[in-house]
Motif scaffolding. Structure first.
Motif, PDB file in Angstrom:
ATOM      1  N   LEU A  65       0.967  -0.904  -0.046  1.00 35.04           N
ATOM      2  CA  LEU A  65      -0.077  -0.093  -0.172  1.00 35.04           C
ATOM      3  C   LEU A  65       1.002   1.162   0.115  1.00 35.04           C
ATOM      4  CD1 LEU A  65      -2.617  -0.895   2.734  1.00 35.04           C
ATOM      5  CD2 LEU A  65      -3.054  -0.822   0.297  1.00 35.04           C
ATOM      6  N   THR A  66       0.372   2.245  -0.756  1.00 32.55           N
ATOM      7  CA  THR A  66       1.128   3.463  -0.316  1.00 32.55           C
ATOM      8  C   THR A  66       0.428   4.152   0.831  1.00 32.55           C
ATOM      9  OG1 THR A  66      -0.741   4.658  -1.747  1.00 32.55           O
ATOM     10  CG2 THR A  66       1.356   3.714  -2.860  1.00 32.55           C
ATOM     11  N   ALA A  67       1.178   5.179   1.495  1.00 32.28           N
ATOM     12  CA  ALA A  67       0.417   5.921   2.584  1.00 32.28           C
ATOM     13  C   ALA A  67      -0.792   6.558   1.977  1.00 32.28           C
ATOM     14  CB  ALA A  67       1.451   6.775   3.257  1.00 32.28           C
ATOM     15  N   ARG A  68      -0.607   7.175   0.787  1.00 38.65           N
ATOM     16  CA  ARG A  68      -2.113   7.850   0.376  1.00 38.65           C
ATOM     17  C   ARG A  68      -3.187   6.810   0.428  1.00 38.65           C
ATOM     18  NH1 ARG A  68      -3.150  12.145  -3.148  1.00 38.65           N
ATOM     19  NH2 ARG A  68      -5.117  11.667  -4.402  1.00 38.65           N
ATOM     20  N   ALA A  69      -2.888   5.724  -0.112  1.00 38.77           N
ATOM     21  CA  ALA A  69      -3.971   4.786   0.064  1.00 38.77           C
ATOM     22  C   ALA A  69      -4.393   4.013   1.235  1.00 38.77           C
ATOM     23  CB  ALA A  69      -3.508   3.384  -1.156  1.00 38.77           C
ATOM     24  N   TYR A 128       4.471   2.125   1.988  1.00 40.06           N
ATOM     25  CA  TYR A 128       5.444   2.912   1.463  1.00 40.06           C
ATOM     26  C   TYR A 128       4.993   4.310   1.777  1.00 40.06           C
ATOM     27  CZ  TYR A 128       7.117  -1.161  -0.947  1.00 40.06           C
ATOM     28  OH  TYR A 128       7.537  -2.644  -1.292  1.00 40.06           O
ATOM     29  N   LYS A 129       5.808   4.977   2.553  1.00 40.61           N
ATOM     30  CA  LYS A 129       5.513   6.198   3.184  1.00 40.61           C
ATOM     31  C   LYS A 129       6.452   7.310   2.844  1.00 40.61           C
ATOM     32  CE  LYS A 129       3.705   8.696   7.282  1.00 40.61           C
ATOM     33  NZ  LYS A 129       4.560   9.891   6.984  1.00 40.61           N
ATOM     34  N   VAL A 130       6.013   8.245   2.086  1.00 38.60           N
ATOM     35  CA  VAL A 130       6.873   9.254   1.923  1.00 38.60           C
ATOM     36  C   VAL A 130       7.286  10.101   2.957  1.00 38.60           C
ATOM     37  CG1 VAL A 130       7.639  11.338   0.216  1.00 38.60           C
ATOM     38  CG2 VAL A 130       6.047   9.469  -0.510  1.00 38.60           C
ATOM     39  N   GLY A 150      12.752  11.451   0.394  1.00 36.68           N
ATOM     40  CA  GLY A 150      13.130  10.373   1.440  1.00 36.68           C
ATOM     41  C   GLY A 150      11.835   9.466   1.745  1.00 36.68           C
ATOM     42  N   MET A 151      11.878   8.156   1.756  1.00 33.39           N
ATOM     43  CA  MET A 151      10.999   7.253   2.070  1.00 33.39           C
ATOM     44  C   MET A 151      11.181   6.252   3.332  1.00 33.39           C
ATOM     45  SD  MET A 151       9.016   7.500  -0.911  1.00 33.39           S
ATOM     46  CE  MET A 151       7.992   6.183  -0.915  1.00 33.39           C
ATOM     47  N   ARG A 152      10.011   5.716   3.674  1.00 29.14           N
ATOM     48  CA  ARG A 152      10.166   4.551   4.525  1.00 29.14           C
ATOM     49  C   ARG A 152       9.261   3.581   4.249  1.00 29.14           C
ATOM     50  NH1 ARG A 152       9.446   5.505  10.658  1.00 29.14           N
ATOM     51  NH2 ARG A 152       7.439   6.836   9.959  1.00 29.14           N
ATOM     52  N   ALA A 153       9.704   2.315   4.320  1.00 25.76           N
ATOM     53  CA  ALA A 153       8.864   1.091   4.126  1.00 25.76           C
ATOM     54  C   ALA A 153       8.497   0.758   5.326  1.00 25.76           C
ATOM     55  CB  ALA A 153       9.345   0.220   3.071  1.00 25.76           C
TER      56      ALA A 153
END
Length: 215
Positions: A65-69, A128-130, A150-153
């Motif tokens: 999932l993306t953080a947006r979703a 996946y969070k930006v 910059g990202m964090r999974a």
């Protein structure tokens, strides 16, 4: 419209394949509200920067999932004017097919319930969070430098509790960055150039994640 319908059809087909409906009768269904409740737990338990162990390659092979979703599934309003939640850096292609079905307003109630069952049946998730968008040209800001995101999974278990973290950075392709800087010789950034930089970062993010999963 036809493109959107085609993408939805593909997502539904993938969802049905996962559900194994070909020989076992109708796929299972569940209440989409339960997915919203699970997403709420995940949102409330976003870990601090060093709040979990490092993710392994196995952890990354989870329902993505993306953080947006995640926020949309949880019926949480997206922060306004915060590029970290923009669609270009949270591409729907990274989301599990079931999540895309649930978020598509054109999906039927039956398809939504089947999608909910698929998500609720997941053993684990990877979100996946930006965390930081330092890409001035992409945001139409006249600061000529190569962009970096910059990202964090974040790994979550089936109950929505965090299990692991992977920190990484995504940058524009160097040739794209140089081209964008060379073209940006006016007072304002051309929206077409900004879009090209955003499109490249979307591609670089997808490539980076595909590389993780291929290990």
């Amino acid at each position: 419209m036809s493109g959107r319908s085609s993408r939805l059809s593909i997502a539904i087909a993938l969802l049905l394949a996962v559900a194994g409906c070909s020989s076992k009768g109708s796929p299972p269904e569940a209440d989409p509200a339960k997915v919203a409740a699970l997403a709420q737990v995940m949102i409330k338990n976003i870990p601090p920067p060093a709040g979990a162990r490092d993710c392994t390659v196995g952890d990354l092979h989870a329902t993505p999932l993306t953080a947006r979703a995640m926020f949309q599934l949880g019926a949480e309003p997206l922060p306004e004017k915060v590029p970290e939640y923009d669609e270009w850096i949270n591409p729907p292609e990274l989301d599990a097919p079931a999540a895309r079905v649930l978020l598509d307003k054109a999906a039927s109630e039956t398809d939504r319930r089947r999608a909910a069952a698929a998500l609720l049946g997941a053993k684990s998730f990877i979100v996946y969070k930006v965390e930081m968008v330092n890409v001035p040209i992409a945001l139409e800001v006249k600061e000529l430098k190569r962009g970096a995101v910059g990202m964090r999974a974040i790994g979550y278990d089936a109950k929505g509790l965090p299990t692991c973290l992977l920190v990484f950075t995504v940058q524009n392709d160097n040739k794209v960055a140089e081209w964008a800087m060379d073209q940006s010789d006016k007072a304002l950034i051309d929206p077409a150039i900004a879009k090209a930089v955003r499109d490249d970062l979307t591609k670089q993010l997808q490539t980076r994640i595909a590389g993780f999963l291929a290990q």
